[in-house]
Design an enzyme around this catalytic site. Structure first.
Site, short mmCIF file in Angstrom:
data_model
loop_
_atom_site.label_atom_id
_atom_site.label_comp_id
_atom_site.label_asym_id
_atom_site.label_seq_id
_atom_site.Cartn_x
_atom_site.Cartn_y
_atom_site.Cartn_z
N TYR A 160 -50.64 24.38 -3.55
CA TYR A 160 -50.61 23.66 -4.83
C TYR A 160 -52.02 23.33 -5.31
O TYR A 160 -52.38 23.56 -6.47
CB TYR A 160 -49.78 22.38 -4.66
CG TYR A 160 -49.57 21.59 -5.92
CD1 TYR A 160 -48.73 22.04 -6.93
CD2 TYR A 160 -50.21 20.36 -6.12
CE1 TYR A 160 -48.53 21.31 -8.10
CE2 TYR A 160 -50.02 19.62 -7.28
CZ TYR A 160 -49.17 20.10 -8.26
OH TYR A 160 -48.98 19.36 -9.42
N LYS A 164 -53.96 24.71 -8.74
CA LYS A 164 -54.42 23.83 -9.83
C LYS A 164 -55.94 23.93 -10.01
O LYS A 164 -56.43 23.84 -11.14
CB LYS A 164 -53.99 22.38 -9.57
CG LYS A 164 -52.45 22.21 -9.58
CD LYS A 164 -51.80 22.57 -10.92
CE LYS A 164 -50.33 22.22 -10.98
NZ LYS A 164 -49.69 22.58 -12.25
N1 LIG Z 1 -45.11 14.90 -11.44
C1 LIG Z 1 -46.39 14.72 -11.08
O1 LIG Z 1 -46.74 13.76 -10.39
C2 LIG Z 1 -47.42 15.71 -11.53
C3 LIG Z 1 -48.78 15.37 -11.33
C4 LIG Z 1 -49.74 16.28 -11.71
C5 LIG Z 1 -49.38 17.48 -12.28
N2 LIG Z 1 -48.07 17.78 -12.45
C6 LIG Z 1 -47.72 19.07 -13.05
O2 LIG Z 1 -46.99 18.85 -14.23
C7 LIG Z 1 -46.11 19.96 -14.46
C8 LIG Z 1 -44.70 19.44 -14.71
O3 LIG Z 1 -44.29 18.68 -13.61
P1 LIG Z 1 -43.04 17.69 -13.60
O4 LIG Z 1 -43.50 16.46 -12.95
O5 LIG Z 1 -42.40 17.62 -14.90
O6 LIG Z 1 -42.12 18.46 -12.54
P2 LIG Z 1 -40.63 18.98 -12.64
O7 LIG Z 1 -40.34 19.62 -11.34
O8 LIG Z 1 -39.77 17.88 -13.12
O9 LIG Z 1 -40.72 20.08 -13.79
C9 LIG Z 1 -41.26 21.35 -13.59
C10 LIG Z 1 -40.39 22.32 -14.36
O10 LIG Z 1 -40.93 23.65 -14.19
C11 LIG Z 1 -39.83 24.52 -14.02
N3 LIG Z 1 -40.21 25.70 -13.28
C12 LIG Z 1 -40.50 25.78 -11.97
N4 LIG Z 1 -40.75 27.05 -11.63
C13 LIG Z 1 -40.60 27.80 -12.75
C14 LIG Z 1 -40.72 29.17 -13.02
N5 LIG Z 1 -41.01 30.05 -12.06
N6 LIG Z 1 -40.49 29.61 -14.29
C15 LIG Z 1 -40.17 28.72 -15.26
N7 LIG Z 1 -40.06 27.39 -15.06
C16 LIG Z 1 -40.26 26.94 -13.80
C17 LIG Z 1 -38.81 23.70 -13.24
O11 LIG Z 1 -37.51 24.26 -13.34
C18 LIG Z 1 -38.95 22.33 -13.85
O12 LIG Z 1 -38.04 22.11 -14.90
C19 LIG Z 1 -46.21 20.85 -13.21
O13 LIG Z 1 -47.07 21.93 -13.48
C20 LIG Z 1 -46.83 19.93 -12.19
O14 LIG Z 1 -47.56 20.63 -11.21
C21 LIG Z 1 -47.07 16.91 -12.10
#
Ligand SMILES: NC(=O)c1ccc[n+]([C@@H]2O[C@H](COP(=O)([O-])OP(=O)(O)OC[C@H]3O[C@@H](n4cnc5c(N)ncnc54)[C@H](O)[C@@H]3O)[C@@H](O)[C@H]2O)c1
Length: 264
Positions: A160, A164
């Site tokens: 991960y 990033k």
């Molecule tokens: N939640 C956190 O704490 C956090 C912190 C920093 C960064 N992020 C980043 O923010 C973004 C969104 O995260 P979130 O918290 O909403 O997580 P989440 O898991 O709720 O949402 C991620 C979405 O991406 C979709 N997804 C996964 N693999 C996929 C693929 N191969 N093709 C299409 N869609 C796909 C999933 O189905 C899901 O709906 C991510 O990139 C995550 O790395 C999240």
């Protein structure tokens, strides 16, 4: 330049991972400002949540299911935006997976490859397809949802973290390539965001470290100077700003939304 109530009226915004926690907040934030949305996610079930969210803010929303690790799917998402709405103004590379929770000395290669394929290659493929529309338009904005661990290491999260960090390199590279073409590319680096995804990581991290989930949660919160996790809405508001004309002087940036946890 001040924000206007419908500053995205007539703008077409493609959001990947639109059915997840941050994706739904992005739909609300852009939708209430007048944007039309193309919501993409893996399954139609997840997209049903996206549609509901768009309806709640009276936004037009077209949904497309597919895996962003597949080049044909990424092209399809952009084609669908153009077919349905005639153009594409904003791409938000938000789809992401957490990947394996294990140290590098035990790294599962399939998990590593899949994480890079979705988080990093997926963002590149969607950007490549979107730029095919934005370059001839002479305008467009890409916002990549990276992470605070795009700027620092994190034990047991190697795949991960690397995906990033790579996303930030991709952001700077694309920003330089299209800066004179009216296109801006930026990234945001959120800290832990309240919600299902973080709770899942906390449980897995607790298993790896042999401690309780409450202990891990307390440790994460203690590492945040504001004393709490970030909300998905706080992330979405920064993305809206970066996508707006108010950020017209910004490209190649990676903006921290970490409550002070990361300051570089
Ligand atoms: N939640 C956190 O704490 C956090 C912190 C920093 C960064 N992020 C980043 O923010 C973004 C969104 O995260 P979130 O918290 O909403 O997580 P989440 O898991 O709720 O949402 C991620 C979405 O991406 C979709 N997804 C996964 N693999 C996929 C693929 N191969 N093709 C299409 N869609 C796909 C999933 O189905 C899901 O709906 C991510 O990139 C995550 O790395 C999240």
């Amino acid at each position: 330049m001040k924000e206007t109530p419908h500053e995205f009226a007539g703008r077409i915004v493609l959001i990947t991972g639109a059915g997840g926690g941050i994706g739904l907040a992005l739909i609300r934030a852009f939708g209430k400002r007048g944007a039309s949305i193309v919501a993409a996610d893996l399954t139609t079930d997840l997209l049903a949540r996206a549609l509901e969210e768009a309806r709640a803010v009276a936004a037009l929303c077209h949904t497309v299911a597919g895996d962003v690790a597949e080049p044909t799917v990424c092209q399809l998402l952009v084609d669908a935006a153009v077919e349905r709405f005639g153009r594409l103004d904003v791409l938000i590379n938000n789809a992401g997976i957490g990947g394996p929770v294990e140290p590098v000395c035990q790294m599962d290669l399939d998990g590593w490859n899949r994480t890079l394929a979705v988080n990093l290659t997926g963002a590149m493929l969607c950007s490549r397809a979107a730029l095919g529309v934005m370059i001839p338009q002479n305008c467009g904005v890409i916002v990549n949802i990276a992470s605070n661990v795009g700027k620092r290491g994190h034990a047991a999260r190697g795949a991960y973290v690397v995906s990033k960090w790579g996303m930030l390199g991709l952001t700077q590279t694309m920003a330089l390539e299209v800066a004179r073409m009216g296109i801006r590319v930026n990234a945001v680096c959120p800290g832990p965001v309240e919600g299902e995804r973080v709770e899942g990581f906390i449980r897995r991290q607790a298993e790896v470290q042999g401690v309780t989930a409450d202990e891990i949660r307390a440790e994460w919160i203690a590492s945040m100077p504001i004393g709490r996790m970030i909300t998905a809405e706080e992330v979405a508001e920064v993305v809206v700003f970066l996508a707006s004309e108010r950020a017209s002087g910004m490209t190649g940036q990676s903006v921290n939304i970490t409550g002070g946890m990361v300051m570089h």
